[in-house]
Design a protein around this motif. Structure first.
Motif, PDB file in Angstrom:
ATOM      1  N   PRO A 141      44.777  -1.000  46.747  1.00 59.41           N
ATOM      2  CA  PRO A 141      43.844  -0.288  47.638  1.00 59.41           C
ATOM      3  C   PRO A 141      43.997  -0.598  49.126  1.00 59.41           C
ATOM      4  CG  PRO A 141      42.677  -1.902  46.267  1.00 59.41           C
ATOM      5  CD  PRO A 141      44.093  -1.859  45.785  1.00 59.41           C
ATOM      6  N   ASP A 142      44.568  -1.730  49.454  1.00 58.52           N
ATOM      7  CA  ASP A 142      44.714  -2.109  50.863  1.00 58.52           C
ATOM      8  C   ASP A 142      46.116  -1.842  51.398  1.00 58.52           C
ATOM      9  OD1 ASP A 142      42.088  -3.042  50.817  1.00 58.52           O
ATOM     10  OD2 ASP A 142      42.717  -5.048  50.184  1.00 58.52           O
ATOM     11  N   CYS A 143      46.906  -1.016  50.717  1.00 58.61           N
ATOM     12  CA  CYS A 143      48.298  -0.820  51.110  1.00 58.61           C
ATOM     13  C   CYS A 143      48.629   0.662  51.234  1.00 58.61           C
ATOM     14  CB  CYS A 143      49.225  -1.474  50.078  1.00 58.61           C
ATOM     15  SG  CYS A 143      50.971  -1.396  50.529  1.00 58.61           S
ATOM     16  N   ASP A 144      49.345   0.997  52.295  1.00 60.35           N
ATOM     17  CA  ASP A 144      49.809   2.371  52.515  1.00 60.35           C
ATOM     18  C   ASP A 144      51.312   2.507  52.320  1.00 60.35           C
ATOM     19  OD1 ASP A 144      47.271   3.283  53.205  1.00 60.35           O
ATOM     20  OD2 ASP A 144      47.537   2.747  55.305  1.00 60.35           O
ATOM     21  N   ASN A 145      51.975   1.475  51.824  1.00 60.98           N
ATOM     22  CA  ASN A 145      53.425   1.529  51.649  1.00 60.98           C
ATOM     23  C   ASN A 145      53.819   2.566  50.606  1.00 60.98           C
ATOM     24  OD1 ASN A 145      53.977  -0.424  53.529  1.00 60.98           O
ATOM     25  ND2 ASN A 145      54.394  -2.047  52.065  1.00 60.98           N
ATOM     26  N   VAL A 146      55.062   2.995  50.694  1.00 57.06           N
ATOM     27  CA  VAL A 146      55.614   3.922  49.708  1.00 57.06           C
ATOM     28  C   VAL A 146      56.572   3.174  48.807  1.00 57.06           C
ATOM     29  CG1 VAL A 146      55.330   5.903  51.236  1.00 57.06           C
ATOM     30  CG2 VAL A 146      57.494   4.659  51.257  1.00 57.06           C
ATOM     31  N   LEU A 147      56.897   3.783  47.668  1.00 53.77           N
ATOM     32  CA  LEU A 147      57.848   3.174  46.760  1.00 53.77           C
ATOM     33  C   LEU A 147      58.611   4.260  46.032  1.00 53.77           C
ATOM     34  CD1 LEU A 147      56.769   3.077  43.449  1.00 53.77           C
ATOM     35  CD2 LEU A 147      54.960   1.881  44.659  1.00 53.77           C
ATOM     36  N   VAL A 148      59.740   3.877  45.495  1.00 50.05           N
ATOM     37  CA  VAL A 148      60.502   4.742  44.599  1.00 50.05           C
ATOM     38  C   VAL A 148      60.597   3.989  43.280  1.00 50.05           C
ATOM     39  CG1 VAL A 148      62.748   3.913  45.440  1.00 50.05           C
ATOM     40  CG2 VAL A 148      62.610   6.083  44.233  1.00 50.05           C
ATOM     41  N   ASP A 149      60.119   4.628  42.223  1.00 46.92           N
ATOM     42  CA  ASP A 149      60.097   4.003  40.909  1.00 46.92           C
ATOM     43  C   ASP A 149      61.416   4.287  40.203  1.00 46.92           C
ATOM     44  OD1 ASP A 149      59.617   3.019  38.401  1.00 46.92           O
ATOM     45  OD2 ASP A 149      57.844   4.253  38.005  1.00 46.92           O
ATOM     46  N   LEU A 150      62.259   3.295  40.126  1.00 52.06           N
ATOM     47  CA  LEU A 150      63.549   3.432  39.452  1.00 52.06           C
ATOM     48  C   LEU A 150      63.523   2.815  38.050  1.00 52.06           C
ATOM     49  CD1 LEU A 150      65.941   2.707  42.456  1.00 52.06           C
ATOM     50  CD2 LEU A 150      65.316   4.924  41.468  1.00 52.06           C
ATOM     51  N   SER A 151      62.317   2.489  37.559  1.00 46.24           N
ATOM     52  CA  SER A 151      62.226   1.933  36.206  1.00 46.24           C
ATOM     53  C   SER A 151      62.442   3.037  35.177  1.00 46.24           C
ATOM     54  CB  SER A 151      60.869   1.261  35.987  1.00 46.24           C
ATOM     55  OG  SER A 151      59.823   2.221  35.983  1.00 46.24           O
ATOM     56  N   LYS A 152      62.964   2.670  34.024  1.00 48.94           N
ATOM     57  CA  LYS A 152      63.235   3.661  32.977  1.00 48.94           C
ATOM     58  C   LYS A 152      61.956   4.317  32.478  1.00 48.94           C
ATOM     59  CE  LYS A 152      67.561   1.841  31.311  1.00 48.94           C
ATOM     60  NZ  LYS A 152      68.341   1.342  30.205  1.00 48.94           N
ATOM     61  N   ASN A 153      60.888   3.540  32.386  1.00 49.38           N
ATOM     62  CA  ASN A 153      59.650   4.085  31.824  1.00 49.38           C
ATOM     63  C   ASN A 153      58.659   4.584  32.889  1.00 49.38           C
ATOM     64  OD1 ASN A 153      58.746   1.688  32.854  1.00 49.38           O
ATOM     65  ND2 ASN A 153      57.966   0.871  30.935  1.00 49.38           N
ATOM     66  N   ARG A 154      59.095   4.666  34.139  1.00 53.43           N
ATOM     67  CA  ARG A 154      58.281   5.209  35.239  1.00 53.43           C
ATOM     68  C   ARG A 154      56.941   4.473  35.373  1.00 53.43           C
ATOM     69  NH1 ARG A 154      61.082   9.265  32.936  1.00 53.43           N
ATOM     70  NH2 ARG A 154      62.028  10.828  34.271  1.00 53.43           N
ATOM     71  N   SER A 155      56.978   3.147  35.278  1.00 53.40           N
ATOM     72  CA  SER A 155      55.740   2.372  35.257  1.00 53.40           C
ATOM     73  C   SER A 155      55.446   1.601  36.538  1.00 53.40           C
ATOM     74  CB  SER A 155      55.795   1.376  34.086  1.00 53.40           C
ATOM     75  OG  SER A 155      56.874   0.470  34.278  1.00 53.40           O
ATOM     76  N   ARG A 156      56.316   1.670  37.502  1.00 53.36           N
ATOM     77  CA  ARG A 156      56.105   0.887  38.724  1.00 53.36           C
ATOM     78  C   ARG A 156      54.927   1.438  39.500  1.00 53.36           C
ATOM     79  NH1 ARG A 156      60.081  -0.042  43.657  1.00 53.36           N
ATOM     80  NH2 ARG A 156      58.746  -1.479  44.767  1.00 53.36           N
ATOM     81  N   ARG A 157      54.046   0.534  39.929  1.00 53.20           N
ATOM     82  CA  ARG A 157      52.829   0.949  40.629  1.00 53.20           C
ATOM     83  C   ARG A 157      52.695   0.358  42.022  1.00 53.20           C
ATOM     84  NH1 ARG A 157      48.589  -1.437  37.175  1.00 53.20           N
ATOM     85  NH2 ARG A 157      47.289  -0.705  38.879  1.00 53.20           N
ATOM     86  N   PHE A 158      53.390  -0.733  42.274  1.00 47.17           N
ATOM     87  CA  PHE A 158      53.191  -1.450  43.519  1.00 47.17           C
ATOM     88  C   PHE A 158      54.481  -1.540  44.332  1.00 47.17           C
ATOM     89  CE2 PHE A 158      50.076  -3.139  40.491  1.00 47.17           C
ATOM     90  CZ  PHE A 158      48.903  -2.794  41.158  1.00 47.17           C
ATOM     91  N   CYS A 159      54.328  -1.667  45.651  1.00 49.10           N
ATOM     92  CA  CYS A 159      55.466  -1.752  46.561  1.00 49.10           C
ATOM     93  C   CYS A 159      56.080  -3.153  46.523  1.00 49.10           C
ATOM     94  CB  CYS A 159      55.016  -1.397  47.987  1.00 49.10           C
ATOM     95  SG  CYS A 159      53.946  -2.647  48.741  1.00 49.10           S
ATOM     96  N   GLU A 160      57.031  -3.370  47.409  1.00 48.36           N
ATOM     97  CA  GLU A 160      57.757  -4.645  47.471  1.00 48.36           C
ATOM     98  C   GLU A 160      57.050  -5.701  48.323  1.00 48.36           C
ATOM     99  OE1 GLU A 160      60.704  -5.423  46.000  1.00 48.36           O
ATOM    100  OE2 GLU A 160      60.860  -3.473  45.021  1.00 48.36           O
ATOM    101  N   ALA A 161      55.873  -5.388  48.846  1.00 47.55           N
ATOM    102  CA  ALA A 161      55.203  -6.306  49.771  1.00 47.55           C
ATOM    103  C   ALA A 161      54.289  -7.312  49.073  1.00 47.55           C
ATOM    104  CB  ALA A 161      54.407  -5.507  50.804  1.00 47.55           C
ATOM    105  N   GLY A 162      54.444  -7.491  47.781  1.00 51.08           N
ATOM    106  CA  GLY A 162      53.637  -8.473  47.061  1.00 51.08           C
ATOM    107  C   GLY A 162      52.321  -7.925  46.539  1.00 51.08           C
ATOM    108  N   CYS A 163      52.143  -6.630  46.583  1.00 51.50           N
ATOM    109  CA  CYS A 163      50.875  -6.035  46.141  1.00 51.50           C
ATOM    110  C   CYS A 163      50.641  -6.209  44.645  1.00 51.50           C
ATOM    111  CB  CYS A 163      50.828  -4.556  46.521  1.00 51.50           C
ATOM    112  SG  CYS A 163      50.705  -4.303  48.301  1.00 51.50           S
ATOM    113  N   GLY A 164      51.692  -6.190  43.850  1.00 50.55           N
ATOM    114  CA  GLY A 164      51.543  -6.417  42.414  1.00 50.55           C
ATOM    115  C   GLY A 164      50.976  -7.799  42.133  1.00 50.55           C
ATOM    116  N   ASN A 165      51.469  -8.799  42.852  1.00 51.38           N
ATOM    117  CA  ASN A 165      50.945 -10.160  42.690  1.00 51.38           C
ATOM    118  C   ASN A 165      49.492 -10.245  43.146  1.00 51.38           C
ATOM    119  OD1 ASN A 165      53.318 -11.156  41.655  1.00 51.38           O
ATOM    120  ND2 ASN A 165      54.072 -11.895  43.619  1.00 51.38           N
ATOM    121  N   ARG A 166      49.174  -9.606  44.275  1.00 50.27           N
ATOM    122  CA  ARG A 166      47.787  -9.623  44.753  1.00 50.27           C
ATOM    123  C   ARG A 166      46.854  -8.960  43.745  1.00 50.27           C
ATOM    124  NH1 ARG A 166      50.346  -8.941  49.637  1.00 50.27           N
ATOM    125  NH2 ARG A 166      50.060  -6.696  49.766  1.00 50.27           N
ATOM    126  N   ALA A 167      47.283  -7.861  43.155  1.00 50.81           N
ATOM    127  CA  ALA A 167      46.460  -7.169  42.158  1.00 50.81           C
ATOM    128  C   ALA A 167      46.268  -8.044  40.920  1.00 50.81           C
ATOM    129  CB  ALA A 167      47.103  -5.836  41.777  1.00 50.81           C
TER     130      ALA A 167
END
Length: 181
Positions: A141-167
């Protein structure tokens, strides 16, 4: 690998470039930062190491960012504009121990032009393959970054700025707080 190697590299580089345009902190503050960015993304070819080149690369970011908010027709318009303005002429080439891949402008073209065309060519592949849903904005919710999901199952939700860890930390703390109540 879901896409050709050069397509994936160009998508990752374009995404990272867009994310350097943080309104709170300039991600490309100087030529040295641009040098580091190019090295990190294995971007080869002509690089002048000048302020003018840095300004032209920075000027590309808002145009690429619009891709993440556009519909398919809007993305096609952006892609076609970038290719047309650059007078792109796709050709297969091999360099730096890389297998044959597509370049659409000469390696000695200006850096911003090469970055724009490589991004446009990669985006064209996404359009052709019906994979535009892989272009997303970060779910934090606190991030405006963009991402490209290159995972096979299209499951990536967070950018490279550590947002997944924060969540994950926030969810963990919420579970612990709920367990104490």
């Amino acid at each position: 690998m879901l896409f050709a190697h050069d397509t994936e590299c160009a998508l990752v580089t374009a995404t990272a470039l867009v994310n350097t345009a943080d309104p709170d902190r300039e991600g490309l503050p100087d030529v040295a930062a641009l040098d580091a960015f190019l090295t990190a993304h294995s971007f080869t070819g002509r690089h002048e190491h000048t302020e003018a080149e840095l300004r032209s690369v920075r000027a590309l970011r808002p145009r690429l960012r619009r891709v993440w908010a556009a519909d398919e027709d809007g993305i096609v318009e952006i892609v076609n504009g970038l290719l047309r303005e650059s007078r792109a002429l796709p050709q297969l080439i091999r360099h730096d121990d890389q297998p044959y891949h597509v370049h659409a402008v000469p390696r000695d073209a200006p850096l911003a032009t090469r970055m724009a065309v490589e991004a446009a060519m990669a985006l064209a592949d996404l359009v052709r393959m019906g994979e535009l849903s892989r272009l997303r904005t970060c779910d934090h919710p606190d991030c405006d970054n963009v991402l490209v999901d290159l995972s096979k199952n299209r499951s990536r939700r967070f950018c490279e700025a550590g947002c997944g860890n924060r969540a994950a930390v926030s969810a963990y703390r919420a579970r612990r707080a709920a367990g104490r109540s």
